[in-house]
Design a protein around this motif. Structure first.
Motif, PDB file in Angstrom:
ATOM      1  N   PHE A 177       2.460   0.423  -8.314  1.00  0.00           N
ATOM      2  CA  PHE A 177       1.360   0.546  -8.974  1.00  0.00           C
ATOM      3  C   PHE A 177       0.541   1.692  -8.717  1.00  0.00           C
ATOM      4  O   PHE A 177       0.023   2.394  -9.603  1.00  0.00           O
ATOM      5  N   LEU A 178       0.433   2.251  -7.385  1.00  0.00           N
ATOM      6  CA  LEU A 178      -0.305   3.248  -7.105  1.00  0.00           C
ATOM      7  C   LEU A 178       0.103   4.585  -7.802  1.00  0.00           C
ATOM      8  O   LEU A 178      -0.165   5.333  -8.356  1.00  0.00           O
ATOM      9  N   VAL A 179       1.427   4.744  -7.717  1.00  0.00           N
ATOM     10  CA  VAL A 179       2.240   5.894  -8.281  1.00  0.00           C
ATOM     11  C   VAL A 179       2.142   5.990  -9.841  1.00  0.00           C
ATOM     12  O   VAL A 179       1.773   6.945 -10.132  1.00  0.00           O
ATOM     13  N   VAL A 228      -6.982   8.690  -1.662  1.00  0.00           N
ATOM     14  CA  VAL A 228      -6.892   7.808  -2.899  1.00  0.00           C
ATOM     15  C   VAL A 228      -7.931   7.103  -3.368  1.00  0.00           C
ATOM     16  O   VAL A 228      -8.232   7.031  -4.695  1.00  0.00           O
ATOM     17  N   HIS A 229      -9.049   7.037  -2.720  1.00  0.00           N
ATOM     18  CA  HIS A 229     -10.427   6.249  -3.102  1.00  0.00           C
ATOM     19  C   HIS A 229     -11.208   7.726  -3.798  1.00  0.00           C
ATOM     20  O   HIS A 229     -11.733   7.328  -4.965  1.00  0.00           O
ATOM     21  N   MET A 237      -4.555   1.377  -9.238  1.00  0.00           N
ATOM     22  CA  MET A 237      -4.854   1.942  -7.680  1.00  0.00           C
ATOM     23  C   MET A 237      -5.658   0.864  -7.042  1.00  0.00           C
ATOM     24  O   MET A 237      -5.543   1.097  -5.459  1.00  0.00           O
ATOM     25  N   PHE A 238      -6.436  -0.047  -7.407  1.00  0.00           N
ATOM     26  CA  PHE A 238      -7.258  -0.813  -6.698  1.00  0.00           C
ATOM     27  C   PHE A 238      -6.530  -1.701  -5.581  1.00  0.00           C
ATOM     28  O   PHE A 238      -7.038  -1.660  -4.503  1.00  0.00           O
ATOM     29  N   PRO A 239      -5.421  -2.442  -6.114  1.00  0.00           N
ATOM     30  CA  PRO A 239      -4.643  -3.045  -5.038  1.00  0.00           C
ATOM     31  C   PRO A 239      -4.364  -2.183  -3.768  1.00  0.00           C
ATOM     32  O   PRO A 239      -4.403  -3.020  -2.614  1.00  0.00           O
ATOM     33  N   TRP A 240      -3.888  -1.307  -4.081  1.00  0.00           N
ATOM     34  CA  TRP A 240      -3.449  -0.243  -2.935  1.00  0.00           C
ATOM     35  C   TRP A 240      -4.501   0.120  -1.977  1.00  0.00           C
ATOM     36  O   TRP A 240      -4.437  -0.199  -0.752  1.00  0.00           O
ATOM     37  N   LEU A 241      -5.716   0.195  -2.588  1.00  0.00           N
ATOM     38  CA  LEU A 241      -7.278   0.484  -1.681  1.00  0.00           C
ATOM     39  C   LEU A 241      -7.548  -0.826  -0.952  1.00  0.00           C
ATOM     40  O   LEU A 241      -7.867  -0.680   0.098  1.00  0.00           O
ATOM     41  N   ILE A 242      -7.176  -2.179  -1.608  1.00  0.00           N
ATOM     42  CA  ILE A 242      -7.712  -3.275  -0.800  1.00  0.00           C
ATOM     43  C   ILE A 242      -6.607  -3.460   0.350  1.00  0.00           C
ATOM     44  O   ILE A 242      -7.100  -3.440   1.649  1.00  0.00           O
ATOM     45  N   LEU A 243      -5.385  -3.396   0.082  1.00  0.00           N
ATOM     46  CA  LEU A 243      -4.414  -3.341   1.298  1.00  0.00           C
ATOM     47  C   LEU A 243      -4.519  -2.137   2.398  1.00  0.00           C
ATOM     48  O   LEU A 243      -4.556  -2.458   3.617  1.00  0.00           O
ATOM     49  N   GLN A 244      -4.908  -1.061   1.930  1.00  0.00           N
ATOM     50  CA  GLN A 244      -5.021   0.125   2.983  1.00  0.00           C
ATOM     51  C   GLN A 244      -6.502   0.035   3.463  1.00  0.00           C
ATOM     52  O   GLN A 244      -6.571   0.222   4.868  1.00  0.00           O
ATOM     53  N   GLY A 245      -7.448  -0.677   2.887  1.00  0.00           N
ATOM     54  CA  GLY A 245      -8.857  -0.758   3.586  1.00  0.00           C
ATOM     55  C   GLY A 245      -8.513  -1.885   4.757  1.00  0.00           C
ATOM     56  O   GLY A 245      -9.126  -1.805   5.910  1.00  0.00           O
TER      57      GLY A 245
END
Length: 222
Positions: free
Chosen positions: A122-124, A201-202, A135-143
């Motif tokens: 999804f990020l790609v 990414v953010h 991109m939001f789910p990746w930010l949550i997971l990375q956070g």
């Protein structure tokens, strides 16, 4: 009264804007000082996606290899991993129970790997299509990952301090000392890299979000 109310309202708006500004993460201008933020986010996304594919492939290969091992070999492997003494051999029921729990743990990690793969994909796609929602789910997971890394770093710092005090009081061991330093450096580097990737990414996420808002405002004015 109206003047005082308007002043209070203006002060409230200013305080709200200041709080929002303080809660925001810093924005980056370039990725590694020479590439655009969108390019950096795309590189991070592809690297994460490749890593997820590699992890899923490795888990599948290990599962296939473990399923082809005979029960006797599985029992021997479990006894070696569990470090059981020779006098405490496991019976078949215990071995089946352990294998059952191993399978549950494997499928749990496999499900996490699939979720991670989808989030990276999804990020790609989100970076390619300039869709900040993907991109939001990746930010949550990375956070969450960054928070866990910093928590581990703080906990390890306390433990390493106690360890070094005991180590030097009992007599310094060079091997253990350098191993502790290596683990500390590894945690620091991983935390820094994870935080930097999150900020890249953010920044890209906020840029796409602002572009969408601006285009929506232009459309409304038209």
């Amino acid at each position: 009264n109206r003047v005082s109310k308007s002043r209070n309202f203006d002060k409230g708006m200013v305080m709200e804007q200041l709080l929002k500004y303080k809660m925001r993460f810093p924005m980056l201008n370039k990725f590694l000082g020479c590439m655009t933020i969108q390019t950096g986010a795309a590189i991070i996304g592809w690297l994460c996606l490749i890593n997820s594919v590699f992890v899923l492939f490795s888990l599948t290969a290990y599962a296939a290899e473990f399923s082809q091992i005979s029960e006797a070999q599985q029992a021997s492997m479990i006894e070696r991993l569990g470090n059981y003494p020779e006098s405490e051999k496991l019976d078949k029921e215990d071995i089946k129970t352990v294998i059952h729990y191993v399978q549950i743990v494997f499928w749990f990690f496999f499900a996490i790997g699939i979720c991670k793969f989808l989030i990276d994909m999804f990020l790609v796609i989100g970076v390619h299509r300039k869709n900040h929602y993907l991109m939001f789910p990746w930010l949550i997971l990375q956070g969450v990952g960054c928070i866990l890394l910093f928590a581990a770093l703080i906990l390890w710092s306390v433990l390493i301090f106690m360890f070094l005090v005991q180590l030097f009081s009992d007599g310094a061991d060079g091997h253990q000392f350098f191993r502790a330093i290596a683990i500390t450096l590894g945690l620091v580097i991983n935390s820094a890299l994870a935080s930097y990737c999150f900020l890249v990414v953010h920044t890209c996420y906020r840029s796409f979000k602002n572009q969408l808002k601006e285009s929506a405002m232009v459309y409304v004015k038209m």
